[in-house]
Design a protein around this motif. Structure first.
Motif, mmCIF file in Angstrom:
data_model
loop_
_atom_site.group_PDB
_atom_site.id
_atom_site.type_symbol
_atom_site.label_atom_id
_atom_site.label_comp_id
_atom_site.label_asym_id
_atom_site.label_seq_id
_atom_site.Cartn_x
_atom_site.Cartn_y
_atom_site.Cartn_z
ATOM 1 N N GLY A 32 53.779 116.228 50.909
ATOM 2 C CA GLY A 32 53.008 117.388 50.401
ATOM 3 C C GLY A 32 51.658 117.022 50.113
ATOM 4 O O GLY A 32 51.261 116.142 49.688
ATOM 5 N N PRO A 33 50.846 118.389 49.861
ATOM 6 C CA PRO A 33 49.537 118.066 49.361
ATOM 7 C C PRO A 33 49.181 117.617 48.168
ATOM 8 O O PRO A 33 50.128 117.875 47.075
ATOM 9 C CB PRO A 33 48.949 119.806 49.462
ATOM 10 N N LEU A 34 48.372 116.686 47.907
ATOM 11 C CA LEU A 34 47.996 116.023 46.730
ATOM 12 C C LEU A 34 46.613 116.060 46.228
ATOM 13 O O LEU A 34 45.852 115.412 47.105
ATOM 14 C CB LEU A 34 48.635 114.552 46.763
ATOM 15 N N SER A 35 46.429 116.188 45.054
ATOM 16 C CA SER A 35 44.885 116.344 44.701
ATOM 17 C C SER A 35 44.775 115.441 43.376
ATOM 18 O O SER A 35 45.988 115.112 42.465
ATOM 19 C CB SER A 35 44.591 117.576 43.989
ATOM 20 N N ILE A 36 43.904 114.612 43.407
ATOM 21 C CA ILE A 36 43.589 113.619 42.236
ATOM 22 C C ILE A 36 42.481 113.663 41.467
ATOM 23 O O ILE A 36 41.238 113.728 42.395
ATOM 24 C CB ILE A 36 43.661 112.038 42.666
ATOM 25 N N CYS A 37 42.390 113.608 40.267
ATOM 26 C CA CYS A 37 41.273 113.619 39.545
ATOM 27 C C CYS A 37 40.792 112.407 38.710
ATOM 28 O O CYS A 37 41.795 112.114 38.199
ATOM 29 C CB CYS A 37 41.139 114.734 38.190
ATOM 30 N N ALA A 38 39.848 111.804 38.881
ATOM 31 C CA ALA A 38 39.689 110.186 38.419
ATOM 32 C C ALA A 38 38.355 110.468 37.734
ATOM 33 O O ALA A 38 37.622 111.164 37.482
ATOM 34 C CB ALA A 38 39.275 109.549 39.773
ATOM 35 N N ALA A 39 38.440 109.443 36.942
ATOM 36 C CA ALA A 39 37.515 108.875 35.832
ATOM 37 C C ALA A 39 36.591 108.149 36.293
ATOM 38 O O ALA A 39 37.029 106.929 36.880
ATOM 39 C CB ALA A 39 38.070 108.581 34.400
ATOM 40 N N GLU A 40 35.101 107.991 36.003
ATOM 41 C CA GLU A 40 34.190 107.049 36.675
ATOM 42 C C GLU A 40 34.443 105.622 35.922
ATOM 43 O O GLU A 40 34.646 104.560 36.450
ATOM 44 C CB GLU A 40 32.677 107.407 36.445
ATOM 45 N N ILE A 41 34.899 105.508 34.497
ATOM 46 C CA ILE A 41 35.090 104.482 33.861
ATOM 47 C C ILE A 41 36.566 104.263 33.461
ATOM 48 O O ILE A 41 37.301 104.934 32.593
ATOM 49 C CB ILE A 41 34.495 104.495 32.471
ATOM 50 N N ASP A 42 37.244 103.559 34.492
ATOM 51 C CA ASP A 42 38.646 103.563 34.510
ATOM 52 C C ASP A 42 39.398 102.060 34.703
ATOM 53 O O ASP A 42 39.274 101.867 35.990
ATOM 54 C CB ASP A 42 39.061 104.532 35.122
ATOM 55 N N PRO A 43 39.565 101.251 33.951
ATOM 56 C CA PRO A 43 40.252 99.932 34.414
ATOM 57 C C PRO A 43 41.684 100.089 35.091
ATOM 58 O O PRO A 43 42.224 98.880 35.403
ATOM 59 C CB PRO A 43 40.412 99.147 32.979
ATOM 60 N N VAL A 44 42.251 101.085 35.091
ATOM 61 C CA VAL A 44 43.326 101.410 35.705
ATOM 62 C C VAL A 44 43.469 101.892 37.213
ATOM 63 O O VAL A 44 43.990 101.303 37.891
ATOM 64 C CB VAL A 44 44.307 102.441 34.657
ATOM 65 N N PHE A 45 42.753 103.008 37.255
ATOM 66 C CA PHE A 45 42.434 103.633 38.359
ATOM 67 C C PHE A 45 40.931 103.064 38.968
ATOM 68 O O PHE A 45 40.059 103.965 38.663
ATOM 69 C CB PHE A 45 42.660 105.186 38.450
ATOM 70 N N THR A 46 40.765 101.947 39.309
ATOM 71 C CA THR A 46 39.349 101.499 39.443
ATOM 72 C C THR A 46 38.789 101.989 40.781
ATOM 73 O O THR A 46 39.339 102.680 41.573
ATOM 74 C CB THR A 46 39.718 99.777 39.450
ATOM 75 N N THR A 47 37.460 101.630 40.921
ATOM 76 C CA THR A 47 36.818 102.272 42.255
ATOM 77 C C THR A 47 37.510 101.550 43.458
ATOM 78 O O THR A 47 37.743 102.455 44.573
ATOM 79 C CB THR A 47 35.271 101.683 41.964
ATOM 80 N N GLN A 48 37.848 100.253 43.372
ATOM 81 C CA GLN A 48 38.530 99.603 44.553
ATOM 82 C C GLN A 48 39.724 100.263 44.890
ATOM 83 O O GLN A 48 40.141 100.768 45.827
ATOM 84 C CB GLN A 48 38.616 98.174 44.322
ATOM 85 N N LEU A 49 40.522 100.601 43.778
ATOM 86 C CA LEU A 49 41.914 101.140 43.972
ATOM 87 C C LEU A 49 41.661 102.754 44.462
ATOM 88 O O LEU A 49 42.735 103.044 45.221
ATOM 89 C CB LEU A 49 42.650 101.072 42.667
ATOM 90 N N ARG A 50 40.750 103.180 43.979
ATOM 91 C CA ARG A 50 40.577 104.771 44.171
ATOM 92 C C ARG A 50 40.309 104.646 45.874
ATOM 93 O O ARG A 50 40.678 105.546 46.419
ATOM 94 C CB ARG A 50 39.224 105.279 43.629
ATOM 95 N N HIS A 51 39.474 103.865 46.275
ATOM 96 C CA HIS A 51 39.155 103.692 47.683
ATOM 97 C C HIS A 51 40.278 103.336 48.529
ATOM 98 O O HIS A 51 40.511 103.840 49.843
ATOM 99 C CB HIS A 51 37.969 102.836 47.923
ATOM 100 N N GLU A 52 40.921 102.495 48.042
ATOM 101 C CA GLU A 52 42.343 101.986 48.599
ATOM 102 C C GLU A 52 43.205 103.373 48.722
ATOM 103 O O GLU A 52 43.827 103.337 49.703
ATOM 104 C CB GLU A 52 42.857 101.037 47.938
ATOM 105 N N SER A 53 43.366 103.978 47.911
ATOM 106 C CA SER A 53 44.152 105.329 47.836
ATOM 107 C C SER A 53 43.748 106.110 48.853
ATOM 108 O O SER A 53 44.316 106.926 49.503
ATOM 109 C CB SER A 53 44.169 105.727 46.402
ATOM 110 N N GLU A 54 42.465 106.195 48.978
ATOM 111 C CA GLU A 54 41.966 107.246 49.870
ATOM 112 C C GLU A 54 42.383 106.870 51.454
ATOM 113 O O GLU A 54 42.806 107.645 52.261
ATOM 114 C CB GLU A 54 40.150 107.145 49.994
ATOM 115 N N VAL A 55 42.285 105.641 51.601
ATOM 116 C CA VAL A 55 42.722 105.140 53.114
ATOM 117 C C VAL A 55 44.376 105.462 53.128
ATOM 118 O O VAL A 55 44.789 105.969 54.120
ATOM 119 C CB VAL A 55 42.616 103.307 53.197
ATOM 120 N N THR A 56 44.933 105.051 52.085
ATOM 121 C CA THR A 56 46.686 105.529 52.158
ATOM 122 C C THR A 56 46.862 106.969 52.601
ATOM 123 O O THR A 56 47.597 107.374 53.228
ATOM 124 C CB THR A 56 47.151 104.972 51.071
ATOM 125 N N LEU A 57 46.012 107.687 51.683
ATOM 126 C CA LEU A 57 46.424 109.119 51.665
ATOM 127 C C LEU A 57 46.069 109.688 52.974
ATOM 128 O O LEU A 57 46.536 110.472 53.544
ATOM 129 C CB LEU A 57 45.669 109.770 50.560
#
Length: 245
Positions: A171-196
């Protein structure tokens, strides 16, 4: 991992002032906070609120009330059965997140989410369910966004989510991310984009500058930018639900 495991930043932030107006009930042995709209224009639609590691604390209850103010019956189960991180421990810095999290893995949490969904559909008569997941709760939005369990999902600064969780959504999924985040990092955010992008589902990731992990639920309300960012994160969820639910 699509987002790292909860860490110290998940147990930081600000307590918000206000008096929750919802009601506390016990659903199949689980303490549950419920926000009911004064004018329920979306009677067959509801929001399942899956919280951060603080569980049924004031900030989360106030957010539940806000979803209710926007017309959605909203249900917040205690995912931790009163074993949540306490705000006193947050203030004192006496938290061992890696040790604590061992007791709250899918084997412990999935049954609570499942029974809450069952209650919403069978007892409350809800036909379509949106789910919001803040930090810890985000993983369980992904895990249940399939098989007719949850219909629409939203994450705010997710933690603990795996690529397998994201890859399996239906189903549809929306994510709101923080610029400064050691948990949902820039790299992991981009990897998530590929997965989604491979899921074939509608998805969205919004990035807000100048804020840290936890801002959407524990941001400083006295800081104008943090207050604005928190409001934008909430508006993102409402707009997503209004579009897809």
């Amino acid at each position: 991992m699509a987002s790292n495991a909860p860490s110290a930043c998940c147990a930081s932030g600000f307590k918000h002032e206000g008096t929750p107006v919802g009601k506390l009930e016990t659903i199949d042995g689980v303490n549950t906070y419920i926000g009911t709209p004064s004018a329920n224009k979306k009677a067959d639609k509801a929001v399942l609120f899956l919280s951060d590691i603080f569980g049924l604390f004031n900030n989360n209850k106030l957010l539940v009330d806000e979803y209710a103010n926007n017309g959605y019956l909203t249900v917040l189960p205690d995912l931790f059965r009163e074993g949540q991180i306490s705000t006193d421990d947050m203030d004192n810095g006496k938290i061992n997140i890696p040790e604590w999290i061992k007791g709250y893995q899918p084997d412990n949490v999935d049954p609570i989410v499942a029974k809450t969904i069952k209650y919403m559909r069978e007892t409350l008569g809800v036909k379509k369910i949106a789910a919001v997941g803040y930090c810890f709760g985000a993983r369980y939005v992904s895990r249940f966004l399939k098989d007719g369990q949850i219909d629409v999902g939203y994450h705010a600064h997710p933690s603990g989510t795996t690529h397998e969780d994201l890859a399996a959504i239906q189903g549809p999924l929306s994510i709101c991310a923080a610029e400064i985040d050691p948990v949902f990092t820039t790299q992991l955010r981009h990897e998530s984009e590929v997965t989604l992008a491979k899921t074939g589902q509608a998805w969205q990731i919004n990035l807000l500058s100048g804020v840290v992990h936890g801002f959407a639920v524990r941001g400083d309300p006295k800081d104008p930018h943090q207050k604005w960012a928190k409001e934008q994160a909430f508006c993102q969820a409402i707009a997503w639900f209004d579009r897809y639910l």
